[in-house]
Design a protein around this motif. Structure first.
Motif, PDB file in Angstrom:
ATOM      1  N   GLU A   1      -6.822   6.580   5.745  1.00 42.99           N
ATOM      2  CA  GLU A   1      -6.849   7.171   7.081  1.00 42.99           C
ATOM      3  C   GLU A   1      -7.841   8.340   7.127  1.00 42.99           C
ATOM      4  N   GLN A   2      -7.844   9.167   6.093  1.00 39.98           N
ATOM      5  CA  GLN A   2      -8.769  10.299   6.034  1.00 39.98           C
ATOM      6  C   GLN A   2     -10.227   9.818   5.980  1.00 39.98           C
ATOM      7  N   LYS A   3     -10.469   8.757   5.233  1.00 35.61           N
ATOM      8  CA  LYS A   3     -11.824   8.199   5.152  1.00 35.61           C
ATOM      9  C   LYS A   3     -12.278   7.672   6.510  1.00 35.61           C
TER      10      LYS A   3
ATOM     11  N   VAL B   1     -15.470   8.380  11.440  1.00 39.54           N
ATOM     12  CA  VAL B   1     -15.546   8.553  12.892  1.00 39.54           C
ATOM     13  C   VAL B   1     -16.241   9.878  13.221  1.00 39.54           C
ATOM     14  N   GLU B   2     -15.906  10.935  12.506  1.00 40.64           N
ATOM     15  CA  GLU B   2     -16.513  12.249  12.728  1.00 40.64           C
ATOM     16  C   GLU B   2     -18.012  12.211  12.439  1.00 40.64           C
ATOM     17  N   ILE B   3     -18.386  11.542  11.374  1.00 38.80           N
ATOM     18  CA  ILE B   3     -19.809  11.426  11.020  1.00 38.80           C
ATOM     19  C   ILE B   3     -20.555  10.663  12.110  1.00 38.80           C
ATOM     20  N   ILE B   4     -19.964   9.591  12.602  1.00 35.91           N
ATOM     21  CA  ILE B   4     -20.603   8.801  13.661  1.00 35.91           C
ATOM     22  C   ILE B   4     -20.776   9.655  14.923  1.00 35.91           C
ATOM     23  N   LYS B   5     -19.755  10.439  15.266  1.00 34.38           N
ATOM     24  CA  LYS B   5     -19.849  11.327  16.435  1.00 34.38           C
ATOM     25  C   LYS B   5     -20.997  12.320  16.265  1.00 34.38           C
ATOM     26  N   GLN B   6     -21.057  12.928  15.090  1.00 32.81           N
ATOM     27  CA  GLN B   6     -22.114  13.907  14.827  1.00 32.81           C
ATOM     28  C   GLN B   6     -23.495  13.265  14.919  1.00 32.81           C
ATOM     29  N   GLU B   7     -23.605  12.079  14.370  1.00 30.91           N
ATOM     30  CA  GLU B   7     -24.894  11.386  14.401  1.00 30.91           C
ATOM     31  C   GLU B   7     -25.287  11.019  15.832  1.00 30.91           C
TER      32      GLU B   7
ATOM     33  N   VAL C   1       0.868  -1.172   0.000  1.00 30.21           N
ATOM     34  CA  VAL C   1       0.000   0.000   0.000  1.00 30.21           C
ATOM     35  C   VAL C   1       0.903   1.218   0.000  1.00 30.21           C
ATOM     36  N   SER C   2       0.635   2.092  -0.937  1.00 34.26           N
ATOM     37  CA  SER C   2       1.461   3.301  -1.008  1.00 34.26           C
ATOM     38  C   SER C   2       1.087   4.242   0.141  1.00 34.26           C
ATOM     39  N   VAL C   3       1.953   5.164   0.425  1.00 36.74           N
ATOM     40  CA  VAL C   3       1.717   6.146   1.483  1.00 36.74           C
ATOM     41  C   VAL C   3       0.471   6.972   1.164  1.00 36.74           C
ATOM     42  N   ASP C   4       0.313   7.348  -0.089  1.00 36.98           N
ATOM     43  CA  ASP C   4      -0.857   8.137  -0.480  1.00 36.98           C
ATOM     44  C   ASP C   4      -2.153   7.351  -0.262  1.00 36.98           C
ATOM     45  N   GLU C   5      -2.134   6.072  -0.625  1.00 32.08           N
ATOM     46  CA  GLU C   5      -3.320   5.237  -0.426  1.00 32.08           C
ATOM     47  C   GLU C   5      -3.629   5.091   1.065  1.00 32.08           C
ATOM     48  N   PHE C   6      -2.600   4.911   1.860  1.00 26.58           N
ATOM     49  CA  PHE C   6      -2.786   4.776   3.295  1.00 26.58           C
ATOM     50  C   PHE C   6      -3.355   6.068   3.892  1.00 26.58           C
TER      51      PHE C   6
END
Length: 85
Positions: free
Chosen positions: A15-17, A22-28, A6-11
């Motif tokens: 990670e961003q996804k 996680v942020e969406i789950i918190k908001q919900e 896995v390339s660094v960019d893919e990782f």
């Protein structure tokens, strides 16, 4: 034997996804907690308004009975006055 790399960019993209998920789950969860609180408040208001409506209906019923009693008494007095004339 195949090795998945896995390339660094893919990782970083993954990670961003994950962080976004996680942020969406918190908001919900926050939205759900807020909605549950609001539902509780609305239920309390509904119970209060139901009680007020029941008390108002009882008052209207009492006033209607009182009105009917007064009407009957006035009719009786008028009838007695007619008999005097």
């Amino acid at each position: 034997m195949s090795t998945a790399t896995v390339s660094v960019d893919e990782f970083q993209a993954l990670e961003q996804k994950v962080l976004r998920a996680v942020e969406i789950i918190k908001q919900e969860r926050e939205a759900r907690a807020k909605a549950e609180t609001e539902i509780g408040n609305l239920r309390e208001q509904l119970e209060f308004q139901t009680l007020v409506a029941q008390e108002s209906q009882a008052a209207v019923n009492t006033l209607s009975k009182d009105r009917e009693n007064v009407r009957q008494r006035v009719e009786k007095m008028l009838q007695q006055m007619d008999e005097l004339v």
